[in-house]
Structures are given as C-alpha cells and as structure tokens.
Design a protein around this motif. Structure first.
Motif, PDB file in Angstrom:
ATOM      1  N   LEU A 156       0.819  -1.210   0.000  1.00 43.04           N
ATOM      2  CA  LEU A 156       0.000   0.000   0.000  1.00 43.04           C
ATOM      3  C   LEU A 156       0.853   1.259   0.000  1.00 43.04           C
ATOM      4  CD1 LEU A 156      -2.462  -1.314   2.721  1.00 43.04           C
ATOM      5  CD2 LEU A 156      -2.946  -1.112   0.266  1.00 43.04           C
ATOM      6  N   THR A 157       0.187   2.371  -0.089  1.00 45.31           N
ATOM      7  CA  THR A 157       0.833   3.668   0.041  1.00 45.31           C
ATOM      8  C   THR A 157       0.199   4.419   1.207  1.00 45.31           C
ATOM      9  OG1 THR A 157       1.528   5.647  -1.187  1.00 45.31           O
ATOM     10  CG2 THR A 157      -0.742   4.885  -1.528  1.00 45.31           C
ATOM     11  N   THR A 158       0.640   5.642   1.445  1.00 49.24           N
ATOM     12  CA  THR A 158       0.092   6.446   2.539  1.00 49.24           C
ATOM     13  C   THR A 158      -1.382   6.758   2.279  1.00 49.24           C
ATOM     14  OG1 THR A 158       2.259   7.440   2.954  1.00 49.24           O
ATOM     15  CG2 THR A 158       0.333   8.625   3.773  1.00 49.24           C
ATOM     16  N   LEU A 159      -2.233   6.168   3.108  1.00 47.52           N
ATOM     17  CA  LEU A 159      -3.685   6.352   3.006  1.00 47.52           C
ATOM     18  C   LEU A 159      -4.249   6.588   4.402  1.00 47.52           C
ATOM     19  CD1 LEU A 159      -4.317   3.325   0.622  1.00 47.52           C
ATOM     20  CD2 LEU A 159      -4.448   5.739  -0.048  1.00 47.52           C
ATOM     21  N   ASP A 182      -2.235   5.191   7.700  1.00 44.58           N
ATOM     22  CA  ASP A 182      -1.346   6.174   8.328  1.00 44.58           C
ATOM     23  C   ASP A 182      -0.124   6.493   7.449  1.00 44.58           C
ATOM     24  OD1 ASP A 182      -0.692   7.966  10.333  1.00 44.58           O
ATOM     25  OD2 ASP A 182      -0.195   6.459  11.835  1.00 44.58           O
ATOM     26  N   SER A 183       0.737   7.375   7.963  1.00 44.84           N
ATOM     27  CA  SER A 183       1.944   7.821   7.255  1.00 44.84           C
ATOM     28  C   SER A 183       3.162   7.677   8.149  1.00 44.84           C
ATOM     29  CB  SER A 183       1.799   9.292   6.845  1.00 44.84           C
ATOM     30  OG  SER A 183       3.042   9.842   6.458  1.00 44.84           O
ATOM     31  N   LEU A 184       4.201   7.027   7.661  1.00 44.81           N
ATOM     32  CA  LEU A 184       5.427   6.869   8.443  1.00 44.81           C
ATOM     33  C   LEU A 184       6.117   8.211   8.672  1.00 44.81           C
ATOM     34  CD1 LEU A 184       7.443   4.945   9.827  1.00 44.81           C
ATOM     35  CD2 LEU A 184       8.637   4.759   7.630  1.00 44.81           C
ATOM     36  N   GLN A 185       6.004   9.125   7.730  1.00 43.59           N
ATOM     37  CA  GLN A 185       6.659  10.422   7.870  1.00 43.59           C
ATOM     38  C   GLN A 185       6.095  11.228   9.044  1.00 43.59           C
ATOM     39  OE1 GLN A 185       9.109  12.321   5.690  1.00 43.59           O
ATOM     40  NE2 GLN A 185       9.714  10.183   5.461  1.00 43.59           N
ATOM     41  N   LYS A 186       4.792  11.133   9.274  1.00 40.53           N
ATOM     42  CA  LYS A 186       4.175  11.849  10.394  1.00 40.53           C
ATOM     43  C   LYS A 186       3.010  11.017  10.916  1.00 40.53           C
ATOM     44  CE  LYS A 186       2.968  16.539  11.780  1.00 40.53           C
ATOM     45  NZ  LYS A 186       2.739  17.931  11.309  1.00 40.53           N
ATOM     46  N   PRO A 187       3.303   9.949  11.640  1.00 40.64           N
ATOM     47  CA  PRO A 187       2.236   9.025  12.053  1.00 40.64           C
ATOM     48  C   PRO A 187       1.297   9.627  13.089  1.00 40.64           C
ATOM     49  CG  PRO A 187       4.342   8.399  13.024  1.00 40.64           C
ATOM     50  CD  PRO A 187       4.631   9.506  12.060  1.00 40.64           C
ATOM     51  N   LYS A 188       0.004   9.413  12.843  1.00 35.97           N
ATOM     52  CA  LYS A 188      -1.023   9.892  13.767  1.00 35.97           C
ATOM     53  C   LYS A 188      -2.017   8.797  14.128  1.00 35.97           C
ATOM     54  CE  LYS A 188      -0.993  14.627  11.902  1.00 35.97           C
ATOM     55  NZ  LYS A 188      -1.814  15.672  11.218  1.00 35.97           N
ATOM     56  N   GLY A 189      -1.995   7.691  13.362  1.00 29.34           N
ATOM     57  CA  GLY A 189      -2.981   6.639  13.543  1.00 29.34           C
ATOM     58  C   GLY A 189      -2.352   5.310  13.885  1.00 29.34           C
ATOM     59  N   SER A 247       8.116   6.916   0.529  1.00 30.17           N
ATOM     60  CA  SER A 247       7.315   5.805  -0.009  1.00 30.17           C
ATOM     61  C   SER A 247       7.718   4.503   0.668  1.00 30.17           C
ATOM     62  CB  SER A 247       7.518   5.694  -1.525  1.00 30.17           C
ATOM     63  OG  SER A 247       7.153   6.884  -2.182  1.00 30.17           O
ATOM     64  N   PRO A 248       7.481   4.389   1.969  1.00 32.31           N
ATOM     65  CA  PRO A 248       7.923   3.203   2.698  1.00 32.31           C
ATOM     66  C   PRO A 248       7.107   1.975   2.330  1.00 32.31           C
ATOM     67  CG  PRO A 248       6.548   4.541   4.113  1.00 32.31           C
ATOM     68  CD  PRO A 248       6.735   5.323   2.853  1.00 32.31           C
ATOM     69  N   SER A 249       7.732   0.820   2.499  1.00 29.12           N
ATOM     70  CA  SER A 249       7.035  -0.438   2.254  1.00 29.12           C
ATOM     71  C   SER A 249       6.146  -0.775   3.454  1.00 29.12           C
ATOM     72  CB  SER A 249       8.032  -1.573   2.027  1.00 29.12           C
ATOM     73  OG  SER A 249       7.384  -2.825   2.106  1.00 29.12           O
ATOM     74  N   TYR A 250       4.855  -0.831   3.215  1.00 24.91           N
ATOM     75  CA  TYR A 250       3.933  -1.201   4.290  1.00 24.91           C
ATOM     76  C   TYR A 250       4.085  -2.678   4.664  1.00 24.91           C
ATOM     77  CZ  TYR A 250       1.671   3.272   4.696  1.00 24.91           C
ATOM     78  OH  TYR A 250       1.431   4.594   4.966  1.00 24.91           O
ATOM     79  N   ILE A 251       4.553  -3.481   3.727  1.00 23.50           N
ATOM     80  CA  ILE A 251       4.784  -4.893   4.044  1.00 23.50           C
ATOM     81  C   ILE A 251       5.909  -5.014   5.075  1.00 23.50           C
ATOM     82  CG2 ILE A 251       5.538  -7.111   3.081  1.00 23.50           C
ATOM     83  CD1 ILE A 251       4.171  -6.239   0.451  1.00 23.50           C
ATOM     84  N   LEU A 252       6.976  -4.230   4.891  1.00 26.07           N
ATOM     85  CA  LEU A 252       8.064  -4.245   5.873  1.00 26.07           C
ATOM     86  C   LEU A 252       7.572  -3.751   7.228  1.00 26.07           C
ATOM     87  CD1 LEU A 252      11.196  -2.929   3.916  1.00 26.07           C
ATOM     88  CD2 LEU A 252      10.334  -5.263   4.135  1.00 26.07           C
ATOM     89  N   MET A 253       6.804  -2.681   7.229  1.00 21.63           N
ATOM     90  CA  MET A 253       6.308  -2.140   8.497  1.00 21.63           C
ATOM     91  C   MET A 253       5.356  -3.110   9.184  1.00 21.63           C
ATOM     92  SD  MET A 253       5.888   1.963   7.919  1.00 21.63           S
ATOM     93  CE  MET A 253       4.830   1.908   6.473  1.00 21.63           C
TER      94      MET A 253
END
Length: 491
Positions: A54-57, A61-68, A263-269
């Motif tokens: 996935l991408t930032t949705l 959430d977003s790795l750059q500025k996580p809120k969720g 553009s982080p890998s959500y699979i890795l996270m």
C-alpha cells in the motif's frame, strides 16, 4: 508491559481490513493490488501479498508523520522494548545508525567511536561533518577473532577526550560478543556523555533471561536493532529506540523524516508490527527453543576433529574477561585446524551440502540460530561438518592463514571523513596508493567494519591485508569493480 495489549497489531490489522474492503485504487503502487504484476511473480508468491502493498492512506497512516495505526504500533514497540520512543525503519539499521549520529552531533563535534563500527556509522559522520575519535577493539590472537571494546579502553578514551560528548558502541558484534555495556554506559553518563549503540544483532535480547542485557536495559540513550536479522522482521526492517532524558525526540523525529523514504514499504512495516507482537507475547518460549538448539549444536561441533565453537565459558578467561556477556545463539565455528579457510568451508557447505552460512572469514564460519531454525536443520549442518572434517583434518596441506592475523587498523588521519569524501579525488592502482589519503570507506564485507576510512593514510600494512583477503576470496567493498583501483584525495 501489558501482555494482552501486546497481542494487538494495529498496523497489520488496518492493512488487512483495507485489502478486504476491495476499494478501487487510483493511487500508487501502479500494479493496483497485483493486477498489473508479472504473472510469473504472482504465481510464485500468490496474490494476497500485493493487496497489502500500500501507500500512505487514511486507513494505514503515514510513516513520515504518524497519527494513527503506525503511531499505535510504534507505541506498542516502545512499551515492549522499554523505550520512551520507538520508530520503524524501512532502510535497515544502516539508516538508523545515520539517524542517531545526525540527531546527536553537529558539524565539527568530536565523537568517540569503537573501531568495530559499521560503515553506516561513517556515512552518518560524513553527513554531519562530525569528527570521529577512534579507539581500538580487543583481539583474541588464539581464536583469531575480533572481540569488542573493553571497559578500560573506553574509560581511557573518555578521559582523554573530555570535549567528546557522544560515544558510539557496537554491541553485540557479529560474533555475539558484547561490550560491558552497564559499566561503560554508567561511566559515560557520569561524564555527561551520550551513548549510542548499534545493536543490529540484538533485537531478541530483551525477551529471554539467559541472553545478555539489551542496550536499553544497560542504560543506553539510543539504539538501533535489525529486527530482520534474528527475529520475525522482513529483510530491511529495523527499529530505533530512544530515551528522552538525553535525546531530543523532536529532532530525532525530524531527522528520520529526512533520512527515510516518503514511499515506505507497508509490508516491511507490518512485519515489524507482527515481530514485536510475537516477541512480546511468546518470545521467551521461542528463544528458549533457539538457545537449546544452539547449545546442542555447539556441543556436537566441539566433538568434531579440527573444529572449535566457543561458548559462554570463554568469556571467563583471558581477554574475554574484559568483555560483557555473550549471545549463545551465535555459533562461531573455527575451522583453521582443517587447513582450510572459512571461505573454503563455506563454499563446500554451499555447493556440496546445500547449506548456507551467515558469514565466513579467514578462520571461521558464523551460523545464526534464530526462532525459525529446526533441529533437523542443525543436525544437517553437524553431519556436513563431520564429513568435511573426515576429508580434510590431518590430510590438508599446512595452512598459511596464520600469516594473515586479525587486524585492528588505527590509521593516521589527516582529514575528517567529510573533508576527504567531498575533496577532489581520483583513482590510482592499489599498489601505488601507499602514502595517499583515502577518499573511500574500504571494508571486507561482511561484517562491514572499515579497514580504511576517508581521510586516513593508506599504509603498506592495510594493502598487504587487502591483497591477502582478495586471494582468499573475500568480498572487498570500496575498491573498483576489478579490485585494482582505490579512490584517493588529490594532492
């Protein structure tokens, strides 16, 4: 730590929920949940993995500025590891090492660094313009192995350089040998020195009482761990842990936004989220099995003629007594008495027995035992080693490996790493580089510990060692593709 809370996997659950919702995608990645992926790829790995690429949705959430859900997952990691803040890393521990340096050092600052630091630490120093003050690691000449930095050597380095406000350590090292972190960190903190630890090989230590204390348990201010090396993270997935007393958390968060991809890998996270849950809820049970398998294998290997696999008993004698603890899940198998190099035995294991080890050096093989290993795997390794011993022990020609030695190069530096890296440079033949100033980080990889650092003078001793390693078949990083040329600063 709340065990029930640690069963939660907020990021992974959100990713699965979004995949199952089957929403129409007009965003990246371009394969659109696998519909555009090569058929061969999809047939081999199956379709589901692409649905969570996935991408930032909003939902994930977003790795750059996580809120969720990423924020929740990182908070659970911090509780599991005993940190004030924990961060997911998608470019490995190398990126974490750079982030630790960038957070704590300004241009021109002096930093105490054990000479067994990984090349990524040098990258961080080049980026900041900080000036490293290296001090040596200990070497066991009998085993032909680099140990770690000793407490007394570290204390002397701190006392000799009161202007240095940061100390960078590597513990455990590749062979599982730990520095005496508790004593070192306590002394450093008395002198108001911030301690950073490359704990790439220690993401599991916190979760079993028979393993060494983790860096955070020993009092480190910040550490980075390769979750993918020992426990259930996927390759490239790591974590950084920080304590707020001496670390400026907003600066660290900002640095990570700077050094990590947008553009982080959500699979890795997701693998980090799940690996944390697994360790926090059943880590001791899983590691108990891994430790038992490692000790059983160690005992069997030590009965094979020509082989030695040291264990915890070694840290009670000689130079090992200056070290901290030892991680028994690392099997360092000394093969020099077979008349073969570690590289040769590694190749035999791979080509004849279809067994691949983590690393080889001139004298040893390194085998990592993790929660994924099984008794049958270890039995297969032991039997293969027995066969190799029968073929070579007592029959091979006398080895010339003793001539190589175990170097800890403390070369003269005339520039800082940053100055040399950005200086005008050119490439010269290795044999003609003596007396020149290196513009490259030159390492034998793995483990990636620098033999030459930008700004250091190239010596005959270093070149002789490099040539010997190349003849043995080692992979040398920092030379040209043919291993003939080296970058040096123009005079």
């Amino acid at each position: 730590m709340d065990a029930d809370e640690q069963l939660r996997t907020p990021l992974f659950d959100a990713m699965v929920g979004l995949a199952e919702a089957r929403k129409v995608s007009f965003h990246t990645p371009g394969h659109k949940s696998g519909k555009g992926i090569s058929t061969r790829f999809r047939k081999f790995v199956g379709p589901k993995i692409f649905s969570i690429d996935l991408t930032t949705l909003d939902e994930v959430d977003s790795l750059q500025k996580p809120k969720g859900v990423i924020k929740e997952a990182q908070e659970l990691a911090a509780k599991a590891y005993g940190a004030d803040r924990s961060y997911f890393l998608v470019n490995g521990t190398s990126g974490g090492n750079q982030a630790m340096i960038l957070t704590t050092c300004n241009p021109g600052d002096k930093v105490l660094v054990g000479r067994n630091a990984h090349k990524s630490v040098l990258a961080g120093l080049i980026a900041t313009g900080a000036q490293p003050i290296f001090y040596p690691t200990e070497v066991d000449e009998n085993l032909k192995i680099t140990l770690n930095v000793a407490y007394e050597a570290t204390r002397r380095a701190i006392d000799a350089h009161p202007e240095a406000r940061v100390l960078f350590l590597t513990s455990p090292n590749y062979y599982g040998i730990c520095a005496d972190l508790e004593r070192i960190i306590s002394y450093a903190h008395e002198r108001n020195v911030t301690v950073l630890v490359d704990e790439a090989h220690g993401p599991h230590l916190k979760f079993h009482p028979d393993l060494p204390a983790s860096a955070l348990e020993a009092g480190a201010d910040m550490c980075v761990q390769s979750t993918h090396k020992i426990i259930g993270g996927m390759t490239q997935a790591s974590m950084l842990h920080a304590m707020a007393k001496r670390i400026d958390i907003p600066t660290l968060s900002n640095v990570l936004r700077f050094v990590q991809t947008t553009s982080p890998s959500y699979i890795l996270m997701a693998s980090l989220d799940l690996a944390r849950m697994q360790m926090a809820t059943e880590g001791e049970k899983l590691l108990d099995k891994a430790i038992k398998l490692a000790e059983e294998a160690r005992a069997k290997i030590n009965k094979i003629p020509g082989l030695l696999c040291f264990g915890k008993e070694m840290i009670k004698g000689s130079l090992f007594s200056q070290m901290g603890d030892f991680d028994v899940t690392k099997l360092t198998i000394t093969v020099k008495n077979l008349g073969l190099s570690g590289y040769q035995v590694s190749q035999i294991l791979n080509t004849r027995h279809h067994i691949q080890v983590e690393m080889a050096d001139p004298f040893h093989l390194l085998v990592i035992i993790s929660i994924g290993d099984r008794r049958d795997d270890l039995n297969r390794l032991v039997e293969a080693l027995r066969e190799i011993s029968k073929e070579y022990y007592g029959t091979a020609k006398p080895s010339t490996l003793e001539e190589i030695g175990v170097p800890v190069f403390m070369n003269e530096a005339t520039f800082t790493p940053r100055e040399a890296f950005f200086a005008d440079h050119h490439y010269v033949e290795v044999e003609k580089a003596i007396g020149c100033i290196s513009s490259e980080i030159v390492t034998v990889y793995p483990p990636g510990i620098p033999l030459l650092i930008p700004g250091e003078v190239v010596t005959q001793e270093v070149l002789d060692y490099l040539k010997k390693m190349l003849r043995l078949g080692a992979f040398v990083d920092g030379l040209d593709e043919n291993n003939r040329l080296i970058g040096v600063v123009k005079r």
